[in-house]
Design a protein around this motif. Structure first.
Motif, mmCIF file in Angstrom:
data_model
loop_
_atom_site.group_PDB
_atom_site.id
_atom_site.type_symbol
_atom_site.label_atom_id
_atom_site.label_comp_id
_atom_site.label_asym_id
_atom_site.label_seq_id
_atom_site.Cartn_x
_atom_site.Cartn_y
_atom_site.Cartn_z
ATOM 1 N N THR A 176 0.839 -1.201 0.000
ATOM 2 C CA THR A 176 0.000 0.000 0.000
ATOM 3 C C THR A 176 0.870 1.246 0.000
ATOM 4 O OG1 THR A 176 -1.658 -1.188 1.307
ATOM 5 C CG2 THR A 176 -1.881 1.195 1.165
ATOM 6 N N VAL A 177 0.525 2.198 -0.854
ATOM 7 C CA VAL A 177 1.161 3.510 -0.887
ATOM 8 C C VAL A 177 0.205 4.510 -0.249
ATOM 9 C CG1 VAL A 177 2.000 5.363 -2.379
ATOM 10 C CG2 VAL A 177 2.498 2.973 -2.940
ATOM 11 N N LEU A 178 0.735 5.323 0.656
ATOM 12 C CA LEU A 178 -0.082 6.318 1.346
ATOM 13 C C LEU A 178 0.333 7.720 0.911
ATOM 14 C CD1 LEU A 178 -0.096 4.973 5.026
ATOM 15 C CD2 LEU A 178 -1.603 4.343 3.128
ATOM 16 N N PRO A 179 -0.351 8.314 -0.054
ATOM 17 C CA PRO A 179 -0.040 9.705 -0.401
ATOM 18 C C PRO A 179 -0.492 10.656 0.702
ATOM 19 C CG PRO A 179 -1.223 8.579 -2.181
ATOM 20 C CD PRO A 179 -1.341 7.725 -0.948
ATOM 21 N N GLY A 180 0.205 11.775 0.780
ATOM 22 C CA GLY A 180 -0.264 12.900 1.579
ATOM 23 C C GLY A 180 -0.947 13.891 0.654
ATOM 24 N N PRO A 181 -0.847 15.185 0.932
ATOM 25 C CA PRO A 181 -1.461 16.181 0.051
ATOM 26 C C PRO A 181 -0.723 16.241 -1.288
ATOM 27 C CG PRO A 181 -0.202 17.265 1.777
ATOM 28 C CD PRO A 181 -0.210 15.815 2.112
ATOM 29 N N VAL A 182 -1.397 15.889 -2.352
ATOM 30 C CA VAL A 182 -0.796 15.815 -3.679
ATOM 31 C C VAL A 182 -1.515 16.794 -4.598
ATOM 32 C CG1 VAL A 182 -0.343 14.315 -5.671
ATOM 33 C CG2 VAL A 182 -0.078 13.426 -3.345
ATOM 34 N N ASP A 183 -0.757 17.484 -5.421
ATOM 35 C CA ASP A 183 -1.285 18.536 -6.283
ATOM 36 C C ASP A 183 -2.027 17.932 -7.461
ATOM 37 O OD1 ASP A 183 -1.876 20.882 -7.531
ATOM 38 O OD2 ASP A 183 0.196 21.584 -7.706
ATOM 39 N N THR A 184 -3.313 17.666 -7.265
ATOM 40 C CA THR A 184 -4.184 17.107 -8.290
ATOM 41 C C THR A 184 -5.343 18.059 -8.553
ATOM 42 O OG1 THR A 184 -5.587 15.978 -6.676
ATOM 43 C CG2 THR A 184 -3.648 14.767 -7.480
ATOM 44 N N PRO A 185 -6.065 17.859 -9.649
ATOM 45 C CA PRO A 185 -7.243 18.694 -9.890
ATOM 46 C C PRO A 185 -8.248 18.647 -8.742
ATOM 47 C CG PRO A 185 -6.647 17.534 -11.888
ATOM 48 C CD PRO A 185 -5.767 16.985 -10.801
ATOM 49 N N LEU A 186 -8.390 17.482 -8.107
ATOM 50 C CA LEU A 186 -9.323 17.358 -6.991
ATOM 51 C C LEU A 186 -8.876 18.211 -5.812
ATOM 52 C CD1 LEU A 186 -11.921 15.830 -6.233
ATOM 53 C CD2 LEU A 186 -10.482 14.068 -5.208
ATOM 54 N N LEU A 224 7.089 -0.695 -6.696
ATOM 55 C CA LEU A 224 6.387 -1.814 -6.067
ATOM 56 C C LEU A 224 5.786 -2.766 -7.092
ATOM 57 C CD1 LEU A 224 4.640 0.110 -3.150
ATOM 58 C CD2 LEU A 224 6.579 -1.477 -2.966
ATOM 59 N N ALA A 225 5.490 -2.252 -8.291
ATOM 60 C CA ALA A 225 4.935 -3.085 -9.355
ATOM 61 C C ALA A 225 6.002 -3.868 -10.103
ATOM 62 C CB ALA A 225 4.158 -2.213 -10.346
ATOM 63 N N SER A 226 7.258 -3.545 -9.878
ATOM 64 C CA SER A 226 8.333 -4.132 -10.669
ATOM 65 C C SER A 226 8.821 -5.453 -10.089
ATOM 66 C CB SER A 226 9.508 -3.154 -10.749
ATOM 67 O OG SER A 226 10.178 -3.082 -9.494
ATOM 68 N N ARG A 227 9.587 -6.160 -10.916
ATOM 69 C CA ARG A 227 10.224 -7.390 -10.456
ATOM 70 C C ARG A 227 11.257 -7.098 -9.369
ATOM 71 N NH1 ARG A 227 9.673 -7.652 -16.056
ATOM 72 N NH2 ARG A 227 8.460 -9.422 -16.862
ATOM 73 N N GLU A 228 11.814 -5.892 -9.388
ATOM 74 C CA GLU A 228 12.825 -5.506 -8.396
ATOM 75 C C GLU A 228 12.278 -5.547 -6.976
ATOM 76 O OE1 GLU A 228 15.597 -2.274 -10.685
ATOM 77 O OE2 GLU A 228 13.578 -1.658 -10.144
ATOM 78 N N ALA A 229 10.956 -5.386 -6.837
ATOM 79 C CA ALA A 229 10.335 -5.336 -5.509
ATOM 80 C C ALA A 229 9.821 -6.702 -5.070
ATOM 81 C CB ALA A 229 9.193 -4.321 -5.508
ATOM 82 N N GLY A 230 10.423 -7.750 -5.578
ATOM 83 C CA GLY A 230 9.936 -9.098 -5.291
ATOM 84 C C GLY A 230 10.047 -9.523 -3.839
ATOM 85 N N PHE A 231 10.861 -8.830 -3.042
ATOM 86 C CA PHE A 231 11.025 -9.194 -1.626
ATOM 87 C C PHE A 231 10.348 -8.163 -0.723
ATOM 88 C CE2 PHE A 231 13.898 -10.511 2.050
ATOM 89 C CZ PHE A 231 13.363 -11.788 2.128
ATOM 90 N N VAL A 232 9.443 -7.385 -1.290
ATOM 91 C CA VAL A 232 8.712 -6.363 -0.538
ATOM 92 C C VAL A 232 7.228 -6.709 -0.590
ATOM 93 C CG1 VAL A 232 8.178 -3.914 -0.318
ATOM 94 C CG2 VAL A 232 10.406 -4.620 -1.219
ATOM 95 N N THR A 233 6.663 -7.078 0.535
ATOM 96 C CA THR A 233 5.227 -7.367 0.556
ATOM 97 C C THR A 233 4.656 -7.110 1.945
ATOM 98 O OG1 THR A 233 3.534 -8.962 -0.162
ATOM 99 C CG2 THR A 233 5.368 -9.835 1.159
ATOM 100 N N GLY A 234 3.382 -6.749 1.972
ATOM 101 C CA GLY A 234 2.711 -6.421 3.222
ATOM 102 C C GLY A 234 3.134 -5.087 3.802
ATOM 103 N N GLU A 235 3.777 -4.246 2.984
ATOM 104 C CA GLU A 235 4.324 -2.990 3.478
ATOM 105 C C GLU A 235 3.380 -1.815 3.201
ATOM 106 O OE1 GLU A 235 6.863 -2.652 5.366
ATOM 107 O OE2 GLU A 235 7.687 -4.674 5.183
ATOM 108 N N THR A 236 3.561 -0.776 3.993
ATOM 109 C CA THR A 236 2.785 0.457 3.855
ATOM 110 C C THR A 236 3.776 1.604 3.717
ATOM 111 O OG1 THR A 236 1.066 -0.485 5.270
ATOM 112 C CG2 THR A 236 1.006 1.894 4.897
ATOM 113 N N LEU A 237 3.821 2.211 2.528
ATOM 114 C CA LEU A 237 4.819 3.222 2.216
ATOM 115 C C LEU A 237 4.176 4.606 2.124
ATOM 116 C CD1 LEU A 237 7.633 4.156 1.265
ATOM 117 C CD2 LEU A 237 6.958 3.502 -1.061
ATOM 118 N N GLY A 238 4.570 5.489 3.015
ATOM 119 C CA GLY A 238 4.090 6.850 2.945
ATOM 120 C C GLY A 238 4.838 7.645 1.899
ATOM 121 N N VAL A 239 4.095 8.273 0.993
ATOM 122 C CA VAL A 239 4.671 9.206 0.022
ATOM 123 C C VAL A 239 3.984 10.533 0.318
ATOM 124 C CG1 VAL A 239 5.127 9.703 -2.405
ATOM 125 C CG2 VAL A 239 4.964 7.328 -1.627
#
Length: 246
Positions: A176-186, A224-239
């Motif tokens: 899971t990726v957790l964005p904070g305030p991100v500059d979007t149209p919304l 996280l979608a890449s093959r490089e992240a094959g040993f990363v699972t169940g994690e919560t990443l704040g962006v």
């Protein structure tokens, strides 16, 4: 970096991919070689982005679970599923209604159940997969004026961890990726209604004292979608520019 081929030959699904963070994710995954499909109810925006990136798309309301399943069956199977679609509503809890609760839970949580339920069997059968949830720091920190949204996003984190436990045997990772305030149209729409004080409050809620860019979230998703992240699972990443520490 964009333009690499680390996602070459991987098929990716992005929900809510027509605008904002979702559109940045679509562009990034396509730049890195993935074959991308967009699910979004905004047909015109999805079609325009598909023409730009070479993605496929289906115009579907994500609360129409039969329509979602049909679209995934038609466009898939997928190696990567990015559950990005979400909706917020600013109101104190006692000012919300049962209809509000149902809408927020249906889009932010139940639609994720449906999409993931439809996409996972093919990943299990092939013994590879990447599921990435786009949550929110609200799900970790809470949100004044966004309690139901925060509850849904908190549930998303627990759901992702549970799926990670269930699917590790298939070499499927779930994060899971957790964005904070991100500059979007919304966000800009909210700022237009709330004024400069709201914008300042959002910026000051981060250690870096600025809004994030959709592309910064997309970069985390691509890893996280890449093959490089094959040993990363169940994690919560704040962006989120360090929101939990601000």
């Amino acid at each position: 970096m964009p333009g690499t081929d680390r996602l070459q030959d991987l098929r990716a699904l992005v929900t809510g991919g027509a605008a904002g963070i979702g559109a940045a994710v679509v562009r990034r995954l396509a730049q890195e070689g993935a074959q991308v499909a967009i699910l979004d109810r905004d047909a015109a925006a999805a079609e325009a982005l598909a023409a730009e990136t070479g993605a496929a798309f289906a115009a579907v309301d994500l609360t129409d679970f039969a329509g979602v399943r049909e679209a995934i069956a038609r466009l898939g199977p997928f190696d990567i599923a990015v559950n990005n679609a979400g909706v917020d509503q600013h109101a104190f809890f006692t000012q919300t209604t049962e209809a509000d609760w149902r809408r927020l839970l249906a889009i932010n949580l139940e639609a994720v159940f449906c999409v993931t339920h439809a996409a996972l069997p093919a990943m299990q059968a092939q013994g590879f997969g990447r599921v990435v949830m786009i949550g929110s720091e609200a799900g970790r920190l809470g949100s004044r004026g966004g309690s139901v949204y925060a509850a849904a996003k908190g549930g998303l984190v627990a759901f992702a961890k549970s799926l990670a436990m269930e699917n590790a045997r298939y070499a499927i990772t779930v994060n899971t990726v957790l964005p904070g305030p991100v500059d979007t149209p919304l966000l800009r729409k909210a700022v237009a209604a709330g004024g400069d004080k709201l914008l300042a409050a959002m910026e000051n809620a981060t250690l870096l004292r600025r809004l994030g860019a959709p592309e910064e979230v997309a970069a985390a998703v691509a890893f996280l979608a890449s093959r490089e992240a094959g040993f990363v699972t169940g994690e919560t990443l704040g962006v989120s520019g360090g929101m939990p520490l601000a």
